[in-house]
Every structure is written in C-alpha cells, then in structure tokens.
Scaffold this motif. Structure first.
Motif, PDB file in Angstrom:
ATOM      1  N   ARG A 131       0.837  -1.203   0.000  1.00  0.00           N
ATOM      2  CA  ARG A 131       0.000   0.000   0.000  1.00  0.00           C
ATOM      3  C   ARG A 131       0.875   1.258   0.000  1.00  0.00           C
ATOM      4  N   THR A 132       1.928   1.206   0.799  1.00  0.00           N
ATOM      5  CA  THR A 132       2.895   2.298   0.860  1.00  0.00           C
ATOM      6  C   THR A 132       4.280   1.691   0.798  1.00  0.00           C
ATOM      7  N   GLY A 133       5.096   2.151  -0.096  1.00  0.00           N
ATOM      8  CA  GLY A 133       6.426   1.596  -0.269  1.00  0.00           C
ATOM      9  C   GLY A 133       7.346   1.897   0.905  1.00  0.00           C
ATOM     10  N   PHE A 134       8.520   1.318   0.858  1.00  0.00           N
ATOM     11  CA  PHE A 134       9.517   1.507   1.908  1.00  0.00           C
ATOM     12  C   PHE A 134      10.016   2.949   1.891  1.00  0.00           C
ATOM     13  N   SER A 135       9.892   3.622   3.028  1.00  0.00           N
ATOM     14  CA  SER A 135      10.349   5.009   3.127  1.00  0.00           C
ATOM     15  C   SER A 135      11.168   5.182   4.402  1.00  0.00           C
ATOM     16  N   GLN A 136      11.989   6.185   4.429  1.00  0.00           N
ATOM     17  CA  GLN A 136      12.858   6.405   5.582  1.00  0.00           C
ATOM     18  C   GLN A 136      12.819   7.866   5.997  1.00  0.00           C
ATOM     19  N   GLN A 137      13.112   8.078   7.278  1.00  0.00           N
ATOM     20  CA  GLN A 137      13.208   9.425   7.828  1.00  0.00           C
ATOM     21  C   GLN A 137      14.492   9.519   8.639  1.00  0.00           C
ATOM     22  N   VAL A 138      15.289  10.517   8.333  1.00  0.00           N
ATOM     23  CA  VAL A 138      16.538  10.735   9.058  1.00  0.00           C
ATOM     24  C   VAL A 138      16.291  11.772  10.142  1.00  0.00           C
ATOM     25  N   ASP A 139      16.572  11.387  11.391  1.00  0.00           N
ATOM     26  CA  ASP A 139      16.327  12.261  12.542  1.00  0.00           C
ATOM     27  C   ASP A 139      17.654  12.519  13.270  1.00  0.00           C
ATOM     28  N   PRO A 140      18.297  13.665  12.989  1.00  0.00           N
ATOM     29  CA  PRO A 140      19.576  13.969  13.653  1.00  0.00           C
ATOM     30  C   PRO A 140      19.401  14.697  14.981  1.00  0.00           C
ATOM     31  N   TYR A 141      18.119  14.867  15.432  1.00  0.00           N
ATOM     32  CA  TYR A 141      17.876  15.724  16.595  1.00  0.00           C
ATOM     33  C   TYR A 141      17.590  14.947  17.881  1.00  0.00           C
ATOM     34  N   THR A 142      16.784  13.878  17.797  1.00  0.00           N
ATOM     35  CA  THR A 142      16.338  13.177  19.006  1.00  0.00           C
ATOM     36  C   THR A 142      17.494  12.735  19.892  1.00  0.00           C
ATOM     37  N   SER A 143      18.562  12.218  19.294  1.00  0.00           N
ATOM     38  CA  SER A 143      19.712  11.735  20.070  1.00  0.00           C
ATOM     39  C   SER A 143      20.955  12.564  19.792  1.00  0.00           C
ATOM     40  N   ALA A 144      20.730  13.830  19.499  1.00  0.00           N
ATOM     41  CA  ALA A 144      21.859  14.700  19.145  1.00  0.00           C
ATOM     42  C   ALA A 144      22.850  14.864  20.286  1.00  0.00           C
ATOM     43  N   ASP A 145      22.374  14.766  21.537  1.00  0.00           N
ATOM     44  CA  ASP A 145      23.280  14.963  22.662  1.00  0.00           C
ATOM     45  C   ASP A 145      24.324  13.861  22.774  1.00  0.00           C
ATOM     46  N   THR A 146      24.059  12.712  22.155  1.00  0.00           N
ATOM     47  CA  THR A 146      25.045  11.625  22.162  1.00  0.00           C
ATOM     48  C   THR A 146      25.716  11.464  20.801  1.00  0.00           C
ATOM     49  N   GLY A 147      25.404  12.375  19.888  1.00  0.00           N
ATOM     50  CA  GLY A 147      26.025  12.328  18.569  1.00  0.00           C
ATOM     51  C   GLY A 147      25.459  11.249  17.659  1.00  0.00           C
ATOM     52  N   GLU A 148      24.274  10.718  17.988  1.00  0.00           N
ATOM     53  CA  GLU A 148      23.673   9.656  17.183  1.00  0.00           C
ATOM     54  C   GLU A 148      22.628  10.228  16.223  1.00  0.00           C
ATOM     55  N   VAL A 149      22.511   9.563  15.076  1.00  0.00           N
ATOM     56  CA  VAL A 149      21.482   9.896  14.092  1.00  0.00           C
ATOM     57  C   VAL A 149      20.490   8.731  14.045  1.00  0.00           C
ATOM     58  N   VAL A 150      19.221   9.042  14.210  1.00  0.00           N
ATOM     59  CA  VAL A 150      18.176   8.017  14.234  1.00  0.00           C
ATOM     60  C   VAL A 150      17.576   7.863  12.838  1.00  0.00           C
ATOM     61  N   TYR A 151      17.496   6.622  12.384  1.00  0.00           N
ATOM     62  CA  TYR A 151      16.851   6.332  11.101  1.00  0.00           C
ATOM     63  C   TYR A 151      15.533   5.606  11.373  1.00  0.00           C
TER      64      TYR A 151
END
Length: 218
Positions: free
Chosen positions: A174-194
């Motif tokens: 119904r909806t294809g594979f999509s991604q969202q890059v979130d550099p903010y939620t864990s920014a204090d530890t230098g991690e990027v959330v996908y």
C-alpha cells in the motif's frame, strides 16, 4: 564507509519489515483489521477469522496427530492425508502450479517418515541450496516451502500444511519503503536516528483453488 554502513542499516530495516509481515500475513485478523490469515486455522475460537473462512470446508483435510507421529501406520497416515488433499479435494482444473507450505515443526516430523520400503516419504533436492532456491524438495511431485515464521505445534486445530498456488494469496504494498533521518532526538550523544515505514496488505484471491491439512485427534 559511512555510505555502506547506512546501506547495511536500511537493508536490515527492510528485512525486519519482511519478517514481521511474514508473521502478520500468516496470522492476520482479516476483514478491515489486518491482512487475511494465510496460515492460521481458528475453527474453535469465537469471533475470529481463520483460513476456514476462505478455503472451502471440503478442502480442509484432517490428519490424526497420534497416528502421524507414532505407531506402525505413520507412513500410511501421511500418504492418505497428503494424497487425499492433493488428488481428492483440490479440483482437477487447479492441479497445475500447486506448492506445499509448512512450518519447521511439521517439516521436521515429515522428514522422519519412511514408506513401507524404508525410503523417506519426503525427497529433498539433490541439487540447489536455500541460497538459490526457496524450495527444500518435493512431496507428491510438488515443491515444498518451509518458514519458521509460521506458528505451529502438533496439536488439535492447528495448521499442518497449506497446498496452494502463488497467485491464490497475494501481498500488496500500500505504501512503499520510506525512511526518515532524525539527527535531533539523540543529538546529545552524537547519534542519528533512522526511522523506516512501509504498509502492506495480504488477501486471499483464489481460496477455492487451495487446501490445507489440519491436525486433529480422532
């Protein structure tokens, strides 16, 4: 190196979506609540939807749990059930293209069954590997597919095997594979959330061309 790491991460996300959906299709709730179940038999449960709501009742063949797992008539029990479904119950016009689908528990039990001459009832592939083919062998001349994502125990009112064509049950994205890059939620530890998302559905299109073996105690 970073590009390859991200690619590997997204591939793992995609595989996890597929694994979870594999179980979802097998045990779906049907109707508008989820995909139609392609595996679960729920005849004894009230207010639920199972394969018995799609596959015709006379194409649901029972196999005795005790006779199929112990005693002197194991082989005959399996042959009667398998051949009965394959040749007696599935309408002849749908014989072409059939394939067996089962879970790991039933498959393990089946591989131990010998005929009257001491030969395995199940014939594994002599060539090919799981990496090159999803088939693990043939049964009554038809390919066998095994999934460990299908629930299963050798107990009453549980599905043992499905006999169907690839086009009998279909999966739609119904909806294809999509991604969202979130550099903010864990920014204090230098991690990027996908975060990834996809939406699919599974529906019976030709249940009248399929059948199933159901465990039952006589």
């Amino acid at each position: 190196a970073r590009g390859r790491a991200i690619s590997e991460l997204l591939m793992q996300h995609n595989e996890e979506h597929a694994r979870l959906w594999d179980r979802g299709y097998a045990s779906g709730d049907g109707d508008t609540d989820g995909p139609d179940p392609c595996w679960e038999y729920r005849a004894s449960a009230a207010n639920t939807i199972g394969i018995e709501d799609f596959i015709p009742a006379d194409q649901l063949v029972t196999i005795d749990t005790a006779a199929a797992t112990s005693g002197s008539s194991i082989s005959q029990t399996w042959v009667d059930a398998l051949a009965g479904l394959r040749y007696d119950k599935i309408p002849a016009q749908y014989w072409g293209g059939l394939r067996w689908m089962t879970n790991q528990i039933t498959f393990a039990a089946l591989t131990k069954v010998l005929d009257a001459q001491g030969r395995p009832l199940f014939q594994p592939l002599l060539t090919g590997t799981p990496a090159s083919s999803l088939e693990v062998g043939t049964l009554l001349g038809l390919p066998v597919f095994v999934s460990n994502n299908l629930s299963g125990t050798v107990a009453d009112n549980k599905t043992a095997m499905i006999l169907a064509h690839q086009e009998d049950y279909c999966i739609f994205d119904r909806t294809g594979f999509s991604q969202q890059v979130d550099p903010y939620t864990s920014a204090d530890t230098g991690e990027v959330v996908y975060r990834t998302r996809m939406r699919s559905d599974g529906r019976w299109l030709r249940p009248f061309a399929a059948g199933a073996l159901i465990w039952e105690t006589s």
